[in-house]
Design an enzyme around this catalytic site. Structure first.
Site, PDB file in Angstrom:
ATOM      1  N   MET A  28       0.839  -1.210   0.000  1.00 13.95           N
ATOM      2  CA  MET A  28       0.000   0.000   0.000  1.00 13.95           C
ATOM      3  C   MET A  28       0.871   1.257   0.000  1.00 13.95           C
ATOM      4  SD  MET A  28      -3.424  -0.855   2.078  1.00 13.95           S
ATOM      5  CE  MET A  28      -2.772  -0.570   3.705  1.00 13.95           C
ATOM      6  N   HIS A  32       8.991   1.115   3.446  1.00 14.58           N
ATOM      7  CA  HIS A  32      10.100   1.145   4.393  1.00 14.58           C
ATOM      8  C   HIS A  32      10.960  -0.099   4.164  1.00 14.58           C
ATOM      9  CE1 HIS A  32       7.584  -1.758   6.406  1.00 14.58           C
ATOM     10  NE2 HIS A  32       6.610  -0.856   6.568  1.00 14.58           N
ATOM     11  N   GLY A  34      11.005  -2.901   5.553  1.00 13.15           N
ATOM     12  CA  GLY A  34      10.248  -4.162   5.537  1.00 13.15           C
ATOM     13  C   GLY A  34       9.791  -4.479   4.121  1.00 13.15           C
ATOM     14  N   HIS A  35       9.221  -3.477   3.440  1.00 11.65           N
ATOM     15  CA  HIS A  35       8.813  -3.677   2.042  1.00 11.65           C
ATOM     16  C   HIS A  35      10.044  -3.969   1.178  1.00 11.65           C
ATOM     17  CE1 HIS A  35       5.561  -0.855   3.557  1.00 11.65           C
ATOM     18  NE2 HIS A  35       4.836  -1.851   3.097  1.00 11.65           N
ATOM     19  N   GLY A 147       4.676 -10.361   3.741  1.00 14.27           N
ATOM     20  CA  GLY A 147       5.411 -10.331   5.010  1.00 14.27           C
ATOM     21  C   GLY A 147       4.715 -11.135   6.090  1.00 14.27           C
ATOM     22  N   LYS A 149       4.875 -10.238   8.980  1.00  9.54           N
ATOM     23  CA  LYS A 149       4.385  -9.188   9.890  1.00  9.54           C
ATOM     24  C   LYS A 149       2.854  -9.243   9.989  1.00  9.54           C
ATOM     25  CE  LYS A 149       3.685  -4.697  11.220  1.00  9.54           C
ATOM     26  NZ  LYS A 149       2.564  -4.303  10.430  1.00  9.54           N
ATOM     27  N   ARG A 187       2.410   2.821   9.550  1.00  7.67           N
ATOM     28  CA  ARG A 187       1.636   3.574  10.547  1.00  7.67           C
ATOM     29  C   ARG A 187       2.496   4.070  11.711  1.00  7.67           C
ATOM     30  NH1 ARG A 187      -2.576  -0.376   8.959  1.00  7.67           N
ATOM     31  NH2 ARG A 187      -4.345   0.796   8.164  1.00  7.67           N
TER      32      ARG A 187
HETATM   33  P1  AMP Z   1       1.373  -2.911   3.555  1.00  6.41           P
HETATM   34  O1  AMP Z   1       1.953  -1.903   2.621  1.00  6.41           O
HETATM   35  O2  AMP Z   1       1.444  -2.529   4.985  1.00  6.41           O
HETATM   36  O3  AMP Z   1       0.008  -3.396   3.132  1.00  6.41           O
HETATM   37  O4  AMP Z   1       2.318  -4.185   3.447  1.00  6.41           O
HETATM   38  C1  AMP Z   1       2.668  -4.724   2.206  1.00  6.41           C
HETATM   39  C2  AMP Z   1       3.456  -5.977   2.451  1.00  6.41           C
HETATM   40  O5  AMP Z   1       4.608  -5.670   3.218  1.00  6.41           O
HETATM   41  C3  AMP Z   1       2.683  -7.043   3.247  1.00  6.41           C
HETATM   42  O6  AMP Z   1       2.970  -8.329   2.719  1.00  6.41           O
HETATM   43  C4  AMP Z   1       3.236  -6.877   4.634  1.00  6.41           C
HETATM   44  O7  AMP Z   1       3.151  -8.048   5.422  1.00  6.41           O
HETATM   45  C5  AMP Z   1       4.688  -6.526   4.341  1.00  6.41           C
HETATM   46  N1  AMP Z   1       5.319  -5.835   5.459  1.00  6.41           N
HETATM   47  C6  AMP Z   1       4.845  -4.753   6.126  1.00  6.41           C
HETATM   48  N2  AMP Z   1       5.675  -4.426   7.138  1.00  6.41           N
HETATM   49  C7  AMP Z   1       6.687  -5.332   7.118  1.00  6.41           C
HETATM   50  C8  AMP Z   1       7.848  -5.549   7.930  1.00  6.41           C
HETATM   51  N3  AMP Z   1       8.139  -4.758   8.967  1.00  6.41           N
HETATM   52  N4  AMP Z   1       8.664  -6.581   7.618  1.00  6.41           N
HETATM   53  C9  AMP Z   1       8.386  -7.392   6.557  1.00  6.41           C
HETATM   54  N5  AMP Z   1       7.304  -7.246   5.762  1.00  6.41           N
HETATM   55  C10 AMP Z   1       6.465  -6.235   6.044  1.00  6.41           C
END
Ligand code: AMP
Length: 286
Positions: A28, A32, A34-35, A147, A149, A187
């Site tokens: 989304m 960071h 993690g992504h 992730g 996460k 967030r």
């Molecule tokens: P989001 O943008 O928050 O919807 O997350 C997109 C993808 O990034 C999802 O598969 C999440 O699980 C993964 N993700 C978010 N935060 C982390 C993190 N800290 N470490 C690893 N993957 C992450």
């Protein structure tokens, strides 16, 4: 790296590169490290193939009182991160490229979504399943990377892929954390200074109780769960949404540790910001 803004642009990109292996990394945005770790994993998985990162704040996975409007959006910085980690293309559509204004078909997952984030956020996982299914159909990846996460989300997507026969291999990657253990999250930037200082208690507690489970300290998952609740509740800025000790594969809550790999799941509010985290207790001696 190519930037694809419309469904048509994505489809013609896919058609032109149909012979190459392709990994999908759905996000989304507000990216960071993690992504970035997911993009790195995708680059390794496809070897010399393509990595398509999607950046889409999906309206159907937000409830009416959630933070869809205020969710961070910073496309330029995101594109820089994607390119520097080796994404071949980014798909960053507006909502109307994904959802027709009078659309009436969606995907409902009826088992794994009933508890935890699914219970706290009604309709959330149906929105996730619907958008991920659309991305699979449009992008036709061989592999998709998510992730750990979002542990429940990963399980739901594995179920979606299995039950709808998508020919996509789902790969889960470990959670990337800040130096003090807080799981990286788009967030986190909304936490006040005090909330940010308090938030690491979530991971610290899960990690410590997971270690104690592995050492056989708790007679039952319920006692471990109560310990997590007590420790997190000692932080005045924390308000627990849920805590549970579940089986890592089935996500069923555990009555006993026997023959299970326990996973500790929690969601906790710090002010108005709801953070989730999870930790496994892999070396259980039971
Ligand atoms: P989001 O943008 O928050 O919807 O997350 C997109 C993808 O990034 C999802 O598969 C999440 O699980 C993964 N993700 C978010 N935060 C982390 C993190 N800290 N470490 C690893 N993957 C992450």
């Amino acid at each position: 790296m190519e930037l694809l803004k419309t469904r048509e642009e994505l489809q013609s990109w896919v058609n032109n590169r149909s012979s190459r292996p392709r990994a999908l990394v759905p996000t989304m945005g507000a990216l960071h490290q993690g992504h970035a770790s997911l993009i790195d994993a995708a680059v390794k998985l496809v070897d010399s193939g393509d990595v398509l990162t999607t950046i889409f704040v999906n309206p159907t996975q937000f409830g009416p009182n959630e933070d869809f409007a205020s969710y961070p959006r910073r496309l330029e910085a995101d594109l820089t991160l994607c390119e520097s980690h080796g994404s071949t293309a980014v798909f960053a559509p507006e909502a109307y490229h994904i959802y027709d204004s009078n659309s009436s078909v969606s995907i409902h997952e009826s088992k794994l979504s009933r508890r935890w984030c699914g219970a706290s956020r009604p309709g959330h996982f149906d929105g996730v399943c619907t958008v991920v299914a659309k991305l699979f159909l449009l992008a036709q990846p061989n592999t998709a990377v998510f992730g750990e996460k979002d542990f429940q989300q990963l399980a739901v997507i594995q179920r979606l892929t299995r039950d709808l026969n998508f020919p996509v291999e789902i790969v889960g990657c470990p959670t990337v954390r800040e130096a003090d253990g807080l799981a990286m999250s788009s967030r986190n930037t909304y936490l006040s200074e005090e909330e940010r200082a308090a938030a690491p208690i979530l991971h610290r507690t899960l990690r410590s109780v997971a270690n104690d489970i592995s050492r056989g300290k708790f007679p039952s998952p319920e006692v471990a769960r109560e310990e997590i609740i007590e420790r997190i509740s000692s932080e005045t800025l924390a308000r627990i949404d849920y805590v549970d000790v579940v089986d890592s594969d089935s996500l069923e809550p555990l009555d006993s540790f026997d023959n299970h790999l326990p996973r500790l799941l929690a969601a906790v509010f710090f002010g108005n910001i709801r953070l989730i985290d999870n930790v496994g207790a892999p070396q259980s001696i039971r």
